[in-house]
Scaffold this motif. Structure first.
Motif: not given
Length: 186
Positions: A83-85, A44-46, A71-74, A52-53
Motif C-alpha cells: 500500500f501507499k499511505v 483503519y476504516a474502508l 491508504a491505497y493499493k500501490a 482506507v481512512h
C-alpha cells in the motif's frame, strides 16, 4: 557486499478483516512519531471508493497527538499487500502531502498480529489487536522481521497501558507540538 533477499509480502489480504484498531507493540524509532509516545495505535476504516481512512494516534505528556491520512493499493491489479499511505503535514495545517510505503509482511490467520514494513527496511512496526502481547508471540513476530532482512536491534517496544485511553480522555495537541518535536528526535 551481500544483497538482501527480496521482501515477501502477504498475498490475498482480506482488507475488510484488516480494518479496525491495531496497537503498536514495537517499532523502529522514526522522525514521524514522538520519541516518548505511549499507547500508540492505528485505526483503519474502508472508504466507499476502496481506499482506507487512516487515523494514527499517540499520547505524549498527557496529550493526544494524531494524524489522519489515506491508504491505497500501490498496484490495484496485484494481490500483494503493498500500500501507499498519504498524510498531509503539518497535522494542524495539513497542506504538504507525504506519501510512504506500507507493506504487510506478515498477518496471522486470525488477523490478530501483523508485521508491517517497507522496501528500504528503514521502518518496521509490530501490531496487535490487543494492547498487550505475550512474549512468545512477540518473539515470533520479531523473527518474521528477521526473516525479511530487518536489523531488529533497532526495534523499540511501545509502552501500552493495560487500559488504553479513549480519544476524549486527554486534550488534543492542537498546536502540533509533538509533530515539531518528532522532527528533532524528541
Amino acid at each position: 557486499m551481500a544483497q538482501k533477499k527480496a521482501m515477501e509480502v502477504v498475498k490475498g489480504l482480506d482488507l475488510e478483516r484488516y480494518m479496525g484498531r491495531w496497537y503498536e507493540i514495537a517499532s523502529f524509532p522514526s522522525r514521524f512519531q514522538p520519541k516518548n509516545g505511549e499507547d500508540t495505535r492505528a485505526t483503519y476504516a474502508l472508504n466507499p471508493d476502496g481506499t482506507v481512512h487512516v487515523l494514527n494516534e499517540t499520547w505524549n505528556g498527557g496529550k493526544r497527538g494524531f494524524i489522519q491520512g489515506s491508504a491505497y493499493k500501490a498496484d490495484p491489479k496485484s494481490d500483494e499487500a503493498k500500500f501507499k499511505v498519504k498524510f498531509y503535514v503539518p497535522p494542524f495545517l495539513p497542506i504538504i502531502p507525504v506519501t510512504g510505503d506500507y507493506w504487510v509482511l506478515y498477518i496471522d490467520p486470525d488477523y490478530q498480529h501483523a508485521v508491517i514494513g517497507q522496501p528500504s527496511r528503514s521502518y518496521l512496526w509490530i501490531l496487535s489487536r490487543t494492547a498487550q502481547l505475550d512474549e512468545e508471540t512477540y518473539k515470533r513476530l520479531v523473527e518474521k522481521a528477521v526473516e525479511q532482512g530487518y536489523d531488529v536491534s533497532k526495534l523499540h517496544k511501545t509502552p501500552q497501558s493495560d487500559t488504553p485511553p479513549e480519544i476524549d480522555s486527554a486534550p488534543d495537541d492542537t498546536k502540533g507540538v509533538w509533530w515539531f518535536q518528532s522532527l528533532f528526535g524528541k
